[in-house]
Design an enzyme around this catalytic site. Structure first.
Site, PDB file in Angstrom:
ATOM      1  N   ALA A 248       0.817  32.738  43.586  1.00 14.72           N
ATOM      2  CA  ALA A 248      -0.242  31.754  43.437  1.00 14.72           C
ATOM      3  C   ALA A 248      -0.020  30.599  44.405  1.00 14.72           C
ATOM      4  CB  ALA A 248      -0.283  31.241  42.002  1.00 14.72           C
TER       5      ALA A 248
ATOM      6  N   GLY B 126       1.839  35.960  41.325  1.00 13.82           N
ATOM      7  CA  GLY B 126       0.446  36.339  41.161  1.00 13.82           C
ATOM      8  C   GLY B 126       0.071  37.578  41.940  1.00 13.82           C
TER       9      GLY B 126
ATOM     10  N   GLU C 157       1.075  40.417  39.798  1.00 16.18           N
ATOM     11  CA  GLU C 157       0.130  40.535  38.684  1.00 16.18           C
ATOM     12  C   GLU C 157      -1.189  41.145  39.144  1.00 16.18           C
ATOM     13  OE1 GLU C 157       0.932  37.105  35.571  1.00 16.18           O
ATOM     14  OE2 GLU C 157       0.927  36.303  37.600  1.00 16.18           O
TER      15      GLU C 157
ATOM     16  N   GLU D 184       8.339  33.367  38.684  1.00 17.46           N
ATOM     17  CA  GLU D 184       7.795  32.148  38.072  1.00 17.46           C
ATOM     18  C   GLU D 184       8.814  31.361  37.253  1.00 17.46           C
ATOM     19  OE1 GLU D 184       4.154  34.868  38.525  1.00 17.46           O
ATOM     20  OE2 GLU D 184       6.295  35.079  38.148  1.00 17.46           O
TER      21      GLU D 184
ATOM     22  N   ASP E 143      39.698  34.923  68.120  1.00 15.35           N
ATOM     23  CA  ASP E 143      40.877  34.280  67.546  1.00 15.35           C
ATOM     24  C   ASP E 143      42.052  34.611  68.453  1.00 15.35           C
ATOM     25  OD1 ASP E 143      42.725  33.014  65.718  1.00 15.35           O
ATOM     26  OD2 ASP E 143      41.243  33.366  64.149  1.00 15.35           O
TER      27      ASP E 143
ATOM     28  N   GLU F 298      40.818  22.015  60.046  1.00 16.22           N
ATOM     29  CA  GLU F 298      40.311  20.651  60.132  1.00 16.22           C
ATOM     30  C   GLU F 298      41.343  19.704  60.748  1.00 16.22           C
ATOM     31  OE1 GLU F 298      36.780  19.391  58.479  1.00 16.22           O
ATOM     32  OE2 GLU F 298      37.038  21.030  59.886  1.00 16.22           O
TER      33      GLU F 298
ATOM     34  N   LYS G  45      40.695  20.628  67.559  1.00 10.38           N
ATOM     35  CA  LYS G  45      39.317  20.978  67.896  1.00 10.38           C
ATOM     36  C   LYS G  45      38.976  20.482  69.302  1.00 10.38           C
ATOM     37  CE  LYS G  45      37.695  20.827  63.065  1.00 10.38           C
ATOM     38  NZ  LYS G  45      37.171  22.184  62.880  1.00 10.38           N
TER      39      LYS G  45
ATOM     40  N   ASN H 173      30.607  27.715  51.689  1.00 11.81           N
ATOM     41  CA  ASN H 173      31.266  28.924  51.204  1.00 11.81           C
ATOM     42  C   ASN H 173      30.771  29.264  49.789  1.00 11.81           C
ATOM     43  OD1 ASN H 173      33.154  31.036  51.158  1.00 11.81           O
ATOM     44  ND2 ASN H 173      34.727  29.745  50.245  1.00 11.81           N
TER      45      ASN H 173
END
Length: 683
Positions: free
Chosen positions: A71, A117, A120, A142, A338, A394, A399, A445
């Site tokens: 709908a 809908g 249906e 729904e 890696d 981290e 990084k 995650n």
């Protein structure tokens, strides 16, 4: 047959055999969503078909993308505001019932999404055929909007396939593919996409028989004694998963079915009145709001060409490996890098298992995904990448050292992204030659299940690069949320006070299961102790170290020791809980134990408090995006609409008073953060 009638949303054809083919092609819309205008035109068509009955009727979609998505939810929201929900539902029921009563065979020819809908509408046809294409899904979602099917779904489906199977579909809202739908009896035939209309024609000429066993089961499971016996069992099972006061719709489905008799008119009346009542509840209001928040995130970069075909992921740990796997599953060519192949192989094994689960027995589809994912222990494939994602541990210096090598290898037009969960990007970008192409792509995650991706900005990010990243995240089937690159971004900044307070309470002697139960009572999908173990205590410690000084909080004692001893949580089989077969083994709590009266506030209000601060700091563009990010990133009780909506519903003054009480009893960490005077909190 349709002389004198003009339609905007339906195309009508009559073939040489006298079969009418109705193609729904809603005007000015990418998808078919059933509006009042669509329903009014169908009413005219069905009225004419009832007078001049053809040999048969086929209902199909005129849009290549799918059958019917459901709908029109925006229109439904308007009906709720105008208190016309019941009238709109009864009108739709009447039209579908007239379709069901046509004196000729009717077939719904389904491809793509057939939801709500749309499902249906298909049930109102005598028969259904569905495309075998992987995109075809049939379902009744729904309940995820705080309501339930209102155009005959609860009245027809249990009688078609039997109550147990039908109620499972109705109560969960989870869609099924065409083959599963056929096994259940929702679909009568499955065929190739090209043969859809021809198969529908053949079904009109020779309707497929309904297996006697299925017909008998459908009849027996809907008898009055069966309904009265099964309904209480279903209520208990549902109550074990959700609280009725939080999510009343599943319980309403059971009650409508329990009370429904053999008369379709009576069943439809029960259904319509139930939906009208549910539509007026705060749960429905908030869940419908969440629906539109989801749509807003999905459409943030609509029309933008991300230009990304090849993805290079560096770091084959849990996050890096799972990001690479998901990218490959969604059709991208991916290299996973890696230091050595032995670090990459476990990630490839996890990827193969994911592909097999997602392919649902389609071996060719799984193998195609495997072929798109390549190990790269030399890092050479970065030279061909359109996007490189760093997913190592981290540490800002580590990084930045990686970026020096990686940026030099990438094409000039490529994007470079970090999956950092907390380190400010203004720090990470300082050594880059092309900082305008660098940004954060923070996945959560488990990658395959969590819908949100934070697209993290910094002060030198190019706007076009950001838009490309947002569009690419959408292409992954994720919900992209642009956020400022401050510590913790949005989700972890709001989540960390919750986790740290839970660990502090645990150290004070509150049992872990009690803490989890308090959070779940509020509506969180998982308690904080179980969540910390699931995320990984090592991740919690890493993010906590970054955020604790910024937030003025402290890491609880003892967590470092657990991590150093290899007890990081679910992935090690032991953390704050012991884990077995992927489930936490929660110890029993003494029967006479009484949880502190303010425990729920101690857990939840730090999140709400930090959400206010994030809004004040401009971490996201507005309050709606903040609520969206917290709901989709943390699972914050969706029926409450997000932390800002929760403040509006509860009251600014009431929540500030509760924070003051906590501060007096437990310490200054509960003092109201800057931003509580924001007028957006009182809308």
């Amino acid at each position: 047959m349709f002389e004198g009638l003009r339609f905007s949303h339906w195309k009508t054809d009559v073939d040489a055999d006298g079969i009418v083919i109705l193609h729904l092609d809603r005007a000015d819309s990418r998808v078919n969503a059933i509006s009042r205008a669509v329903m009014d035109e169908l009413a005219q068509i069905v009225e004419r078909l009832a007078v001049e009955a053809p040999r048969g009727v086929i209902v199909a979609s005129g849009k290549a993308g799918g059958f019917v998505v459901g709908a029109d939810i925006a229109e439904f929201r308007g009906h709720e505001a105008e208190d016309t929900v019941l009238e709109a539902i009864e009108h739709g029921q009447h039209v579908f019932e007239q379709l069901a009563r046509l004196p000729c065979p009717s077939v719904a020819a389904i491809h793509g999404n057939c939801l709500g809908g749309g499902a249906e509408l298909a049930l109102a046809c005598r028969m259904r055929v569905a495309s075998s294409d992987a995109a075809t899904r049939i379902g009744f979602p729904e309940v995820q909007l705080g309501i339930h099917p209102g155009w005959g779904g609860t009245a027809r489906l249990p009688r078609l396939i039997g109550a147990p199977a039908a109620l499972k579909l109705l109560l969960t809202g989870a869609p099924v593919d065409a083959r599963k739908a056929a096994a259940l009896g929702v679909i009568d035939r499955v065929c190739s996409p090209e043969a859809l209309i021809d198969t529908a024609r053949a079904m009109i000429a020779r309707p497929p028989p309904v297996p006697l066993g299925r017909r008998t089961q459908a009849w027996a499971s809907n008898l009055w004694p069966a309904r009265q016996a099964l309904a209480p069992v279903l209520v208990r099972q549902t109550a074990a998963k959700v609280r009725k006061q939080h999510y009343p719709a599943p319980f309403a489905v059971i009650e409508v079915w329990r009370r429904g008799g053999d008369n379709i008119t009576q069943r439809l009346k029960l259904e319509a009145r139930s939906v009208a009542r549910l539509a007026a509840t705060p749960t429905a209001h908030n869940l419908i709001r969440v629906f539109f928040l989801r749509e807003r995130l999905k459409n943030l970069a609509r029309g933008v060409d991300h230009g990304i075909r090849r993805v290079h992921v560096v770091g084959a740990g849990v996050m890096g490996g799972d990001i690479a796997a998901w990218c490959a599953w969604k059709g991208f060519d991916v290299s996973l890098a890696d230091r050595e192949l032995r670090f990459i192989e476990p990630a490839l094994q996890r990827a193969r298992a994911l592909f097999q689960r997602k392919a649902h027995g389609d071996a060719a589809r799984a193998e195609a995904a495997v072929a798109r994912l390549a190990a790269d222990d030399s890092g050479a494939r970065a030279a061909d990448a359109d996007l490189a994602i760093e997913a190592i541990f981290e540490n800002a210096e580590a990084k930045q050292m990686l970026y020096q090598t990686l940026e030099a290898a990438l094409p000039d037009s490529a994007l470079l992204a970090s999956n950092t969960s907390s380190i400010p990007l203004d720090t990470l970008r300082q050594t880059l030659a092309r900082p305008q192409h660098f940004l954060g792509l923070h996945f959560f995650n488990p990658v395959a299940k969590m819908p949100l991706v934070e697209v993290v900005r910094h002060d030198q990010l190019d706007k076009q690069a950001e838009q490309r990243a947002v569009a690419w995240a959408s292409a992954l089937g994720k919900l992209p949320l642009p956020v400022a690159g401050t510590p913790g971004f949005l989700v972890n900044r709001i989540l960390m006070p919750y986790l740290l307070e839970a660990m502090r309470a645990l150290r004070e002697g509150v049992p872990a299961p009690v803490l989890d139960k308090a959070a779940r009572r509020f509506g969180m999908p998982m308690g904080p102790i179980e969540l910390a173990d699931t995320v990984g205590l090592d991740v919690c410690v890493s993010v906590g170290r970054e955020l604790a000084p910024f937030l003025g909080l402290e890491l609880p004692e003892g967590i470092d020791g657990l991590v150093e001893s290899g007890q990081r949580g679910k992935k090690d089989g032991k953390g704050l809980y012991a884990w077995q077969d992927g489930r936490p083994q929660k110890p029993d709590v003494a029967k006479d134990y009484r949880a502190p009266a303010d425990l729920e506030d101690r857990l939840i209000l730090p999140m709400v408090n930090e959400a206010v601060a994030c809004l004040a700091d401009g971490v996201v563009e507005d309050a709606d995006l903040l609520d969206a990010g917290v709901i989709f990133g943390t699972g914050f009780a969706p029926f409450r609409g997000g932390p800002i909506q929760h403040i509006r519903a509860t009251g600014v003054d009431a929540l500030k008073a509760r924070l003051d009480a906590l501060a007096q009893k437990h310490g200054e960490r509960f003092r109201a953060r800057p931003g509580w005077d924001n007028p957006l909190l009182r809308e």
